[in-house]
Design an enzyme around this catalytic site. Structure first.
Site, short mmCIF file in Angstrom:
data_model
loop_
_atom_site.label_atom_id
_atom_site.label_comp_id
_atom_site.label_asym_id
_atom_site.label_seq_id
_atom_site.Cartn_x
_atom_site.Cartn_y
_atom_site.Cartn_z
N GLY A 13 46.33 1.23 53.33
CA GLY A 13 46.55 2.59 52.82
C GLY A 13 46.68 2.64 51.32
O GLY A 13 46.17 3.54 50.65
N CYS A 14 47.37 1.67 50.77
CA CYS A 14 47.58 1.62 49.32
C CYS A 14 46.27 1.32 48.58
O CYS A 14 46.03 1.83 47.48
CB CYS A 14 48.65 0.60 48.97
SG CYS A 14 50.26 1.04 49.67
N THR A 15 45.42 0.52 49.19
CA THR A 15 44.12 0.22 48.60
C THR A 15 43.27 1.47 48.57
O THR A 15 42.65 1.78 47.54
CB THR A 15 43.41 -0.90 49.40
OG1 THR A 15 44.23 -2.08 49.34
CG2 THR A 15 42.04 -1.20 48.83
#
Length: 124
Positions: free
Chosen positions: A43-45
């Site tokens: 998700g952070c990527t």
């Protein structure tokens, strides 16, 4: 979370190259400050790549993008290099800034409780 129309908490944090950045040092009219849980997670990527892909659009609006999470210079370097990220990412190794912004606290994943950063963005 922050109150609308209140001054955002000041901070000084290091980027992947060990260069210190403060809120005061940003010279654009606006700042999008996004907090994300952890480098190199799915998700952070997606979030960091999305902001990186849109950097030119934000610059045209006189806006600087700044991502903040735990981790150190080494994790930020790996994250940026692996995904060709152009957005400024800062290390909040002790989570002091995340706590000031009210985005650090209890979380739960698959029944496991722990402390961490909740994904949040602020337009300053």
């Amino acid at each position: 979370m922050l109150d609308i129309n209140k001054k955002a908490p000041a901070f000084t944090l290091k980027d992947k190259d060990g260069v210190s950045h403060s809120l005061r040092s940003i010279e654009t009219a606006y700042v999008v400050l996004f907090f994300y849980p952890k480098d190199n997670t799915p998700g952070c990527t997606i979030e960091a790549k999305g902001f990186s892909d849109a950097i030119a659009k934000f610059k045209r609006q006189d806006t600087t993008l700044v991502g903040i999470s735990g981790g150190d210079e080494k994790t930020k370097t790996k994250f940026c290099n692996k995904h060709d990220l152009g957005v400024l990412l800062l290390s909040d190794t002790d989570f002091a800034v995340s706590k000031k912004y009210g985005v650090y606290g209890p979380k739960q994943f698959m029944g496991k409780k722990y402390e961490g950063i909740t994904r949040a963005s602020f337009v300053l």
